[in-house]
Design an enzyme around this catalytic site. Structure first.
Site, PDB file in Angstrom:
ATOM      1  N   ARG A  13       0.837  -1.198   0.000  1.00  0.00           N
ATOM      2  CA  ARG A  13       0.000   0.000   0.000  1.00  0.00           C
ATOM      3  C   ARG A  13       0.877   1.255   0.000  1.00  0.00           C
ATOM      4  NH1 ARG A  13      -0.654   4.795   2.640  1.00  0.00           N
ATOM      5  NH2 ARG A  13      -0.213   3.724   4.603  1.00  0.00           N
ATOM      6  N   ASP A  14       1.557   1.511   1.099  1.00  0.00           N
ATOM      7  CA  ASP A  14       2.324   2.753   1.233  1.00  0.00           C
ATOM      8  C   ASP A  14       3.476   2.798   0.239  1.00  0.00           C
ATOM      9  OD1 ASP A  14       3.056   5.198   2.190  1.00  0.00           O
ATOM     10  OD2 ASP A  14       3.845   4.500   4.092  1.00  0.00           O
ATOM     11  N   HIS A 210       4.302   4.160  12.962  1.00  0.00           N
ATOM     12  CA  HIS A 210       4.611   4.151  11.526  1.00  0.00           C
ATOM     13  C   HIS A 210       5.721   5.183  11.347  1.00  0.00           C
ATOM     14  CE1 HIS A 210       3.594   3.900   7.153  1.00  0.00           C
ATOM     15  NE2 HIS A 210       4.130   5.117   7.170  1.00  0.00           N
ATOM     16  N   HIS A 212       9.322   6.686   9.342  1.00  0.00           N
ATOM     17  CA  HIS A 212      10.053   6.790   8.079  1.00  0.00           C
ATOM     18  C   HIS A 212      11.538   6.976   8.362  1.00  0.00           C
ATOM     19  CE1 HIS A 212       6.633   7.840   5.030  1.00  0.00           C
ATOM     20  NE2 HIS A 212       6.287   6.873   5.861  1.00  0.00           N
ATOM     21  N   CYS A 243       4.605   9.559   1.358  1.00  0.00           N
ATOM     22  CA  CYS A 243       3.262  10.125   1.203  1.00  0.00           C
ATOM     23  C   CYS A 243       3.235  11.036  -0.006  1.00  0.00           C
ATOM     24  CB  CYS A 243       2.845  10.916   2.451  1.00  0.00           C
ATOM     25  SG  CYS A 243       1.225  11.706   2.282  1.00  0.00           S
ATOM     26  N   ASN A 252      10.097   4.868   3.788  1.00  0.00           N
ATOM     27  CA  ASN A 252       9.687   4.000   4.899  1.00  0.00           C
ATOM     28  C   ASN A 252      10.891   3.245   5.439  1.00  0.00           C
ATOM     29  OD1 ASN A 252       6.645   3.930   5.277  1.00  0.00           O
ATOM     30  ND2 ASN A 252       6.768   3.678   3.072  1.00  0.00           N
TER      31      ASN A 252
END
Length: 310
Positions: A13-14, A210, A212, A243, A252
């Site tokens: 997803r990300d 979450h 980065h 993002c 990430n």
């Protein structure tokens, strides 16, 4: 310090939402299956956003249906709004997460809603979840995004984050997570903010970070989270992702590097690192020329490396 953690893989997803090309559906399925077989127990497989906005996520319903056939895998999807939640529930996700930006400017740019509108949306989704038959209700989490700073607004007041976390819990979510959407966090800030939010909403209601690695502090921030009892960390295979609505917010944490660090420290992840490293071939083959990162894959495992005991 936490002795056993869950690593939630967010690459499908990300990671993929930040890549211009669309990964073929069959390659996504192969990636998810291979990671599950390596011991990854939770994977965020997609996002229920309009395909016109993110064509990379257009096949999310099909991917969820496939992932649900994998025994022992918790299938997660991101949702931007009530309609996304309806679609996620329809295909039977185990867990869904909505991004709630602590920066109101980012919230408007990301999901076109200010804070009051987002809280109303969160409440409506929580009510929808509560209406589902027992045993069919997905775990509903709010990700407090840009919690450590915003590329548009800059620093975000910690008292505001605490207030909005409390408001999200009052709206009916199961828990909150803290997201370093922009890669601004440092270990002291992680320690301070985790403590403040846990004190406000309860230790059991903040379990996920979450993070980065945009400025190289991703793993250092994980250590800070571990010391505060965080039990779930998001990461992306090969460090894919960021993002698309926060300029400069690349990077990430690399799943492979995170697993190596934790297992080397004696912290159990349940993941077979040698098998995980081979999954990179699937991603690289499906996205030729796309940069993928990781110190551990480049250096290899050290002589005598052993996985942590369960």
């Amino acid at each position: 310090m936490t002795l056993s953690v869950t690593i939630s893989e967010v690459g499908p997803r990300d990671g993929l939402q930040s890549v211009d090309r669309v990964m073929p559906t069959e390659a996504k399925k192969a990636w998810i299956k291979a990671e599950a077989e390596a011991g990854v127990s939770e994977i965020e497989v997609g996002s229920f956003v309009p395909p016109s906005l993110l064509p990379q996520m257009a096949d999310t319903a099909e991917i969820v249906a496939f992932a649900k056939t994998i025994e022992g895998l918790d299938v997660v999807a991101l949702i931007p709004n009530l309609r996304g939640a309806e679609n996620a529930i329809k295909v039977g996700v185990d867990k869904m997460s909505i991004p709630f930006s602590m920066s109101e400017t980012h919230s408007v740019k990301n999901v076109r809603k200010d804070h009051p509108a987002m809280l109303a949306e969160i409440r409506a989704i929580a009510e929808l979840v509560a209406e589902q038959p027992e045993g069919q209700r997905p775990h509903f989490e709010v990700g407090l995004s840009t919690a450590f700073g915003c590329t548009i607004e800059g620093p975000v007041a910690e008292d505001q984050i605490v207030r909005l976390a409390e408001a999200a819990m009052e709206a009916g979510v199961a828990e909150c997570g803290l997201s370093d959407t922009t890669g601004y966090a440092n270990p002291a800030q992680v320690t301070r903010l985790v403590r403040k939010v846990k004190a406000a909403i309860g230790s059991d209601n903040l379990n996920t970070l979450h993070l980065h690695n945009t400025r190289g502090l991703g793993l250092a921030n994980v250590i800070a989270g571990l010391e505060e009892g965080i039990t779930t960390f998001d990461a992306s295979l090969g460090g894919l992702g960021g993002c698309p609505f926060a300029p400069g917010a690349s990077g990430n944490i690399v799943t492979e590097d995170l697993v190596f660090m934790l297992e080397a420290m004696g912290i159990h992840t349940g993941i077979d690192l040698e098998k995980l490293l081979k999954v990179r071939d699937i991603v690289a083959g499906a996205l030729p020329g796309e940069p993928i990162y990781g110190f551990t894959p480049d250096a290899g495992l050290p002589l005598g490396f052993e996985r942590a005991a369960a």
